[in-house]
Design a protein around this motif. Structure first.
Motif, PDB file in Angstrom:
ATOM      1  N   LEU A 196     -61.364 -14.261  34.171  1.00  0.00           N
ATOM      2  CA  LEU A 196     -62.258 -14.578  35.285  1.00  0.00           C
ATOM      3  C   LEU A 196     -61.462 -15.074  36.504  1.00  0.00           C
ATOM      4  O   LEU A 196     -61.735 -14.671  37.641  1.00  0.00           O
ATOM      5  CB  LEU A 196     -63.242 -15.654  34.807  1.00  0.00           C
ATOM      6  N   THR A 217     -53.952 -24.831  36.982  1.00  0.00           N
ATOM      7  CA  THR A 217     -53.931 -24.453  35.567  1.00  0.00           C
ATOM      8  C   THR A 217     -53.439 -25.601  34.700  1.00  0.00           C
ATOM      9  O   THR A 217     -52.684 -26.474  35.176  1.00  0.00           O
ATOM     10  CB  THR A 217     -53.023 -23.217  35.361  1.00  0.00           C
ATOM     11  N   SER A 241     -66.772 -21.395  28.636  1.00  0.00           N
ATOM     12  CA  SER A 241     -68.010 -22.179  28.542  1.00  0.00           C
ATOM     13  C   SER A 241     -68.013 -23.112  27.329  1.00  0.00           C
ATOM     14  O   SER A 241     -68.677 -24.147  27.336  1.00  0.00           O
ATOM     15  CB  SER A 241     -69.219 -21.246  28.449  1.00  0.00           C
ATOM     16  N   ASP A 265     -72.207 -20.216  30.477  1.00  0.00           N
ATOM     17  CA  ASP A 265     -73.133 -19.218  29.908  1.00  0.00           C
ATOM     18  C   ASP A 265     -73.649 -19.556  28.506  1.00  0.00           C
ATOM     19  O   ASP A 265     -74.154 -18.678  27.812  1.00  0.00           O
ATOM     20  CB  ASP A 265     -72.498 -17.811  29.932  1.00  0.00           C
ATOM     21  N   TRP A 288     -73.608 -13.055  35.668  1.00  0.00           N
ATOM     22  CA  TRP A 288     -74.674 -12.030  35.664  1.00  0.00           C
ATOM     23  C   TRP A 288     -75.724 -12.319  34.598  1.00  0.00           C
ATOM     24  O   TRP A 288     -76.888 -12.035  34.819  1.00  0.00           O
ATOM     25  CB  TRP A 288     -74.108 -10.614  35.608  1.00  0.00           C
TER      26      TRP A 288
END
Ligand code: NDP
Length: 329
Positions: free
Chosen positions: A14, A35, A73, A95, A124
């Protein structure tokens, strides 16, 4: 034009996708990637953009307008989004559907305390699909909604197959059952079971000498993941897996079948379809558009946590309200 200064937190699929998406949005500039790994271990695609250790974000409040959180997530976002929401405007793609209310509450408390704007679950699904489900159900209150996923790679199901003893690597595709799509499109508003909606296809690299029949049984009977679906298992070589199944395609459909008219005699069907060669790259495009909205709402003093339902479409667009009215109405 003053660009919106973006920081990427987490550089996986991502994070890389956001780096590419920003190139398509000239009103935004990438300030840096943050990071947990040693920064020297990452190679960005954009020359000149620095990679920082995550700790470097402390003290960079004046240098970054919006953080795009690109962690996982399961473990990253529940910790990182509340941690940064008090100091930066931010967007995440959380998500885990069942945990969204708890995630919202934690992020909202931090964002309100710091006077910042956070937008969560902006991918999405959840994300664009959630918006279409809400919009279609509001427009067609008498009806049924359906969501189908695929054909696409499910990381969770691929991981579940990889955990079976004797499996070296695996890829799992979630596929809508064509007959179910046809039934929904016909306007019959059918009641569909889990098995009737989706099927699953697994491509498995077995360890040398492993019992393939046992692996296949372990897959198709696995509770929660496969037992409720018709599942096909194919064995192949490592080279074939890399060659033919190396991508992360995905997509799906949201439908709302409703009725209109004096006796509800007329059918109305809403169908929204996504076909994605790269799930993370498209998700990154969605996050990036919502970064613009987070910046604008933040500048307008709208502190707190938001979801996709709370964002005016105009806030996502690079066009001005006048241009939007001229071009898109
Ligand atoms: P990845 O596993 O690729 O990356 C997650 C994090 O792991 C990165 O931010 C990175 O953090 C770390 N990481 C990445 N690669 C490595 C590596 N080689 N070694 C060690 N650590 C690594 O996940 P994705 O980017 O594919 O997905 C992130 C999340 O996006 C998913 O968990 C999912 O929840 C969400 N998502 C949401 C969608 C939606 O529609 N809402 C759709 C698709 C995804 P760091 O740089 O700090 O080490």
């Amino acid at each position: 034009m003053d660009q919106i200064r973006i920081g990427i937190v987490g550089y996986g699929n991502l994070g890389r996708g956001v780096e590419y998406a920003l190139r398509q949005n000239p009103d935004m500039a990438l300030v840096g990637v943050f990071t947990r790994r040693p920064p020297s271990s990452l190679t960005l695609q954009t020359p000149g953009v620095p990679v920082y250790p995550l700790d470097a974000l402390d003290g960079m409040e004046g240098a970054v307008d919006v953080l795009l959180l690109c962690g996982g997530s399961a473990a990253d976002l529940p910790e990182q989004s509340p941690r940064y929401a008090g100091r930066f405007h931010l967007v995440d793609s959380f998500d885990t559907h069942a945990n969204i209310p708890a995630h919202f509450a934690a992020v909202d408390a931090a964002a309100r305390a710091g006077g910042k704007t956070a937008i969560i679950s902006a991918g999405w699904d959840p994300g664009l699909f959630s918006l279409v489900r809400a919009l279609a159900a509001a427009v067609l209150p008498c009806g049924e909604s359906y969501t189908f996923w695929g054909r696409g790679v499910s990381q969770g199901h691929s991981d579940a197959v990889r955990r079976i003893p004797g499996v070296r690597d695996a890829r799992q595709y979630t596929i809508p059952v064509p007959a179910a799509l046809d039934a929904v499109r016909s306007g019959a508003n059918p009641a569909l079971t889990t098995r009737q909606k989706h099927m699953r296809e697994c491509f498995v690299v077995a360890e040398e000498g492993a019992d393939r029949a046992r692996i296949e049984q372990a897959i198709i009977t696995m509770p929660h993941y496969f037992a409720d679906y018709d599942t096909t298992v194919h064995f192949l070589s490592e080279e074939e897996l890399l060659r033919d199944h190396g991508g992360l395609p995905h997509g799906g459909f949201v439908f709302r079948g409703g009725r209109t008219g004096r006796q509800e005699q007329n059918r109305a069907l809403v169908e929204f379809k996504l076909t994605l060669d790269s799930n993370p790259e498209f998700t990154a495009c969605v996050l990036t558009a919502f970064a613009r909205a987070a910046f604008r709402l933040g500048r307008a003093g709208q502190a707190g946590c938001k979801t996709v339902f709370d964002i005016p479409p105009a806030a996502l667009s690079p066009l001005s309200p006048e241009e939007l009215r001229r071009q898109l109405l």
